[in-house]
Design a protein around this motif. Structure first.
Motif, PDB file in Angstrom:
ATOM      1  N   LYS A 259       1.019  -0.982   0.160  1.00 33.92           N
ATOM      2  CA  LYS A 259       0.047   0.014   0.225  1.00 33.92           C
ATOM      3  C   LYS A 259       1.177   1.323   0.306  1.00 33.92           C
ATOM      4  N   LYS A 260       2.331   1.046   0.867  1.00 31.41           N
ATOM      5  CA  LYS A 260       2.174   2.626   1.115  1.00 31.41           C
ATOM      6  C   LYS A 260       3.347   2.793  -0.746  1.00 31.41           C
ATOM      7  N   GLN A 261       3.909   1.319  -1.514  1.00 27.93           N
ATOM      8  CA  GLN A 261       4.778   1.614  -2.405  1.00 27.93           C
ATOM      9  C   GLN A 261       3.444   1.623  -3.301  1.00 27.93           C
ATOM     10  N   LYS A 262       2.478   1.853  -3.309  1.00 26.93           N
ATOM     11  CA  LYS A 262       0.968   2.307  -3.993  1.00 26.93           C
ATOM     12  C   LYS A 262       1.325   3.697  -4.035  1.00 26.93           C
ATOM     13  N   THR A 263       0.646   3.625  -2.922  1.00 20.22           N
ATOM     14  CA  THR A 263       0.463   5.527  -2.392  1.00 20.22           C
ATOM     15  C   THR A 263       1.272   6.172  -3.260  1.00 20.22           C
ATOM     16  N   THR A 264       3.507   6.040  -3.088  1.00 19.72           N
ATOM     17  CA  THR A 264       4.344   6.121  -3.597  1.00 19.72           C
ATOM     18  C   THR A 264       3.835   6.688  -4.809  1.00 19.72           C
ATOM     19  N   ALA A 265       4.289   5.140  -5.527  1.00 21.07           N
ATOM     20  CA  ALA A 265       3.864   5.214  -7.150  1.00 21.07           C
ATOM     21  C   ALA A 265       2.930   6.766  -7.815  1.00 21.07           C
ATOM     22  N   LYS A 266       1.593   5.918  -6.851  1.00 27.62           N
ATOM     23  CA  LYS A 266       0.229   7.272  -7.967  1.00 27.62           C
ATOM     24  C   LYS A 266       0.809   8.497  -7.753  1.00 27.62           C
ATOM     25  N   GLN A 267       1.703   8.797  -6.210  1.00 27.54           N
ATOM     26  CA  GLN A 267       2.151   9.997  -5.894  1.00 27.54           C
ATOM     27  C   GLN A 267       3.134  10.460  -7.382  1.00 27.54           C
ATOM     28  N   ALA A 268       4.136   9.888  -7.983  1.00 32.81           N
ATOM     29  CA  ALA A 268       4.943   9.701  -8.784  1.00 32.81           C
ATOM     30  C   ALA A 268       4.380   9.522 -10.468  1.00 32.81           C
ATOM     31  N   GLU A 269       3.204   8.906 -10.151  1.00 36.85           N
ATOM     32  CA  GLU A 269       2.577   9.425 -11.414  1.00 36.85           C
ATOM     33  C   GLU A 269       1.858  10.117 -11.725  1.00 36.85           C
ATOM     34  N   ASP A 270       1.753  11.432 -11.081  1.00 42.14           N
ATOM     35  CA  ASP A 270       0.578  12.119 -11.382  1.00 42.14           C
ATOM     36  C   ASP A 270       1.396  13.856 -11.552  1.00 42.14           C
ATOM     37  N   LEU A 271       2.864  13.874 -10.513  1.00 40.07           N
ATOM     38  CA  LEU A 271       3.700  14.059 -10.727  1.00 40.07           C
ATOM     39  C   LEU A 271       3.970  13.963 -12.281  1.00 40.07           C
ATOM     40  N   ILE A 272       5.000  13.580 -13.082  1.00 43.99           N
ATOM     41  CA  ILE A 272       4.957  12.808 -14.043  1.00 43.99           C
ATOM     42  C   ILE A 272       3.686  13.242 -15.114  1.00 43.99           C
ATOM     43  N   LYS A 273       2.665  13.310 -14.528  1.00 48.67           N
ATOM     44  CA  LYS A 273       1.854  13.171 -15.635  1.00 48.67           C
ATOM     45  C   LYS A 273       1.222  15.125 -15.811  1.00 48.67           C
ATOM     46  N   GLU A 274       1.388  15.706 -14.846  1.00 45.07           N
ATOM     47  CA  GLU A 274       1.508  17.596 -14.675  1.00 45.07           C
ATOM     48  C   GLU A 274       2.901  18.018 -14.899  1.00 45.07           C
ATOM     49  N   LEU A 275       3.863  17.467 -14.789  1.00 54.62           N
ATOM     50  CA  LEU A 275       5.311  17.326 -15.952  1.00 54.62           C
ATOM     51  C   LEU A 275       5.282  17.766 -16.734  1.00 54.62           C
ATOM     52  N   ASP A 276       4.428  16.581 -18.039  1.00 52.85           N
ATOM     53  CA  ASP A 276       4.641  16.061 -19.820  1.00 52.85           C
ATOM     54  C   ASP A 276       3.583  17.650 -19.843  1.00 52.85           C
ATOM     55  N   LEU A 277       2.472  17.545 -19.126  1.00 58.11           N
ATOM     56  CA  LEU A 277       1.529  18.425 -19.794  1.00 58.11           C
ATOM     57  C   LEU A 277       2.377  19.804 -19.841  1.00 58.11           C
ATOM     58  N   GLU A 278       3.126  20.440 -18.732  1.00 55.22           N
ATOM     59  CA  GLU A 278       3.440  21.613 -18.785  1.00 55.22           C
ATOM     60  C   GLU A 278       4.840  21.507 -19.713  1.00 55.22           C
ATOM     61  N   MET A 279       5.478  20.452 -19.695  1.00 60.96           N
ATOM     62  CA  MET A 279       6.403  19.960 -20.537  1.00 60.96           C
ATOM     63  C   MET A 279       5.691  20.706 -22.852  1.00 60.96           C
ATOM     64  N   SER A 280       4.689  20.010 -22.582  1.00 61.47           N
ATOM     65  CA  SER A 280       3.734  20.146 -23.722  1.00 61.47           C
ATOM     66  C   SER A 280       3.431  21.580 -24.023  1.00 61.47           C
ATOM     67  N   GLU A 281       2.953  22.646 -23.586  1.00 61.05           N
ATOM     68  CA  GLU A 281       2.600  23.822 -23.102  1.00 61.05           C
ATOM     69  C   GLU A 281       4.004  24.339 -23.883  1.00 61.05           C
ATOM     70  N   LEU A 282       5.011  23.833 -22.963  1.00 63.13           N
ATOM     71  CA  LEU A 282       6.376  24.880 -23.722  1.00 63.13           C
ATOM     72  C   LEU A 282       7.104  24.951 -24.559  1.00 63.13           C
ATOM     73  N   ARG A 283       6.797  23.571 -25.431  1.00 65.81           N
ATOM     74  CA  ARG A 283       7.647  23.221 -26.388  1.00 65.81           C
ATOM     75  C   ARG A 283       6.400  23.843 -27.655  1.00 65.81           C
ATOM     76  N   LYS A 284       5.064  24.000 -27.230  1.00 64.63           N
ATOM     77  CA  LYS A 284       4.588  24.670 -28.282  1.00 64.63           C
ATOM     78  C   LYS A 284       4.829  26.175 -27.783  1.00 64.63           C
ATOM     79  N   ARG A 285       4.796  27.139 -27.506  1.00 61.32           N
ATOM     80  CA  ARG A 285       5.320  28.117 -26.834  1.00 61.32           C
ATOM     81  C   ARG A 285       7.106  28.754 -28.076  1.00 61.32           C
TER      82      ARG A 285
END
Length: 545
Positions: A259-285
């Motif tokens: 459960k602890k590992q799953k929580t940590t993995a979910k947190q990492a996944e959310d952060l990576i998704k957020e970074l991917d969105l920002e990187m897409s926006e930056l590439r567009k600009r």
């Protein structure tokens, strides 16, 4: 034919080879008669055809034919003997049989001291008709007549010398045993039969006792089997519970980590998704910036330049990190919980163990004849403490002269026994068992080698098993009541903390060869610091917490 048969004697119908009445008689050329099987076997064994009676030798084996006349005569003779014998009794086990009978032995009715033989009614006729035989002395039938005859005087030994304990004849009694107590065999036998009756009763009693002992042993074996089955079932139950507890603990531990590992993995996944969105926006600009930098339209460049700077991602990622789960201590806590479970199960086992040994409780009292002169015993023999005043008591061999020790009155040389002693309020004491042959004079070194199996409290909180070398014990709590259990055959002495239902120490593989006595030493009173007595208490299983 019957009349003729009666005129012939038994010898006329006996085969000279088997000495029994003819069976399928045949006549050989010399005229002699034999059983067909007897003569055939005789010739086969000797490998020559010769008459066993006249020794006539035949070159060629004669042809054998059944002699019908002799066969019929022999059959009628056999029938007449059976009919005559049927009126008499056949000899049974324990009867004296006729020595003259061939084939079926009839019961003898008389024995002849001259012929040293016994006869049935038929074969006794000659002793009743022949004048010479009439003078023979006949007596009631006896077996082994030769053994009953005096070898010195050739007379029947009908008397018994009670002085020399031997059977004698009349001449021996007069010549060699004149001053001895001589009685008739019958009279002596009557007395011996009375003794035999008593002996038989004793044997029956011994048999009954052994039958009862067999029943007792079978019952003990049954109880032992039942106890072993119960112990096995209890052990299976406890260890099954422990295994289940281990498996459950392991499963819970793995689930917690997952459960602890799953929580940590979910947190990492959310952060990576957020970074991917920002990187897409930056590439567009970035693409727009690159396109605008090559534009020659000054108006369009200035107009778009301002919009490129607005609505850019502003999150400071330098302060963002993945929160690592804290696994440290997880396994330790799981093991600690398992230890608690094991402790609870162990406590149940020890409680059951104590209850079992308490079944062997015995009533112990102190023996004043063994007590040191400075020991004070209660009137009921259950309590002992130390006094600075030495009493004037005889220095008997049982008394301890140097060490302040007293033994129990009761001794044990087999089986199991258990007793409990209150040690509340004491700072020093010694308890256990001692061999009956131990040294009781002068200074004593307590150890199994010297015949002592004891436990000691010293300095208020140090518990020591005097095992040579001494074993310093670490106890969870200070016992207020100590139980002592001994299994003589197993060579086991175990000390229990009764209130905690815990084992303090065990002497195992002991070699007991003498009586064992309960051992008590309240030690010196230390000017009042150790004035509390040792008290033998009644065993009560409800004392267990």
């Amino acid at each position: 034919m019957s009349a003729a048969t009666c005129l012939l004697s038994e010898d006329n119908f006996l085969c000279s080879i088997c000495l029994d009445v003819f069976n399928t008689p045949v006549t050989i050329p010399c005229g002699h008669n034999f059983c067909q099987n007897c003569i055939t076997e005789n010739w086969r064994i000797n490998r020559k055809c010769q008459c066993p009676m006249c020794k006539k030798l035949y070159d060629k084996r004669p042809e054998l034919h059944v002699n019908i006349f002799i066969s019929e005569m022999a059959a009628q003779f056999r029938e007449s003997v059976v009919k005559k014998g049927s009126k008499q009794l056949c000899a049974k086990p324990g009867d004296v049989s006729c020595d003259a009978c061939t084939g079926i032995k009839l019961k003898a009715i008389k024995s002849c001291l001259v012929c040293l033989a016994s006869y049935c009614e038929t074969h006794l006729e000659r002793h009743q008709t022949v004048s010479v035989l009439k003078r023979h002395k006949l007596i009631d039938p006896l077996e082994n007549l030769e053994d009953r005859m005096c070898t010195k005087h050739d007379e029947l030994m009908e008397l018994f010398c009670k002085t020399d304990h031997m059977c004698v004849c009349q001449f021996c009694a007069e010549l060699d045993h004149g001053s001895h107590d001589v009685v008739l065999l019958k009279e002596e036998c009557q007395g011996k039969k009375v003794e035999l009756g008593k002996t038989e009763a004793e044997f029956q009693q011994m048999i009954q006792k052994r039958q009862l002992k067999i029943q007792e042993l079978k019952q003990s074996a049954k109880l032992s089997m039942e106890a072993a089955d119960k112990e096995t079932a209890d052990g299976v139950q406890v260890f099954t519970a422990l295994v289940q507890s281990v498996e459950t603990g392991l499963a819970d531990l793995m689930e917690m980590i997952r459960k602890k590992q799953k929580t940590t993995a979910k947190q990492a996944e959310d952060l990576i998704k957020e970074l991917d969105l920002e990187m897409s926006e930056l590439r567009k600009r970035n693409a727009e910036v690159e396109q605008l930098s090559h534009s020659e339209d000054h108006f369009h460049l200035l107009r778009k330049f301002h919009s490129l700077k607005t609505s850019l991602p502003t999150k400071d990622w330098t302060k963002v990190s993945l929160r690592q789960p804290l696994f440290g201590g997880t396994v330790a806590r799981a093991v600690s919980q398992l230890k608690e479970t094991l402790g609870r199960e162990m406590a149940k086992l020890l409680e059951a163990e104590l209850r079992r040994v308490q079944q062997y409780a015995v009533n112990i009292t102190l023996d004043p004849d063994t007590a040191h002169r400075k020991l004070i015993l209660s009137d009921d023999g259950k309590e002992v403490n130390h006094s600075n005043i030495e009493k004037n008591l005889p220095d008997n061999i049982e008394r301890f002269s140097y060490c302040v020790i007293v033994l129990g009155k009761q001794s044990f040389s087999s089986g199991r026994f258990y007793y409990e002693v209150e040690v509340r309020g004491k700072t020093k004491w010694d308890l256990g068992v001692a061999s009956g042959s131990v040294n009781r004079k002068g200074e004593i070194t307590s150890s199994p080698e010297t015949g002592y199996w004891t436990l000691q409290l010293r300095n208020g909180n140090e518990y020591v098993a005097l095992a040579d070398p001494d074993v310093l014990l670490s106890l969870k709590s200070q016992p207020l009541k100590v139980g002592v259990f001994v299994d003589y055959e197993e060579g086991l002495v175990t000390f229990y903390d009764v209130d905690a239902a815990d084992i303090i120490y065990s002497f195992s593989s002991c070699s007991f060869t003498d009586k064992l006595y309960p051992f008590f030493s309240p030690c010196f009173n230390d000017y009042g610091d150790n004035s509390a007595p040792l008290r033998i208490s009644a065993v009560c299983t409800t004392d267990i917490i």
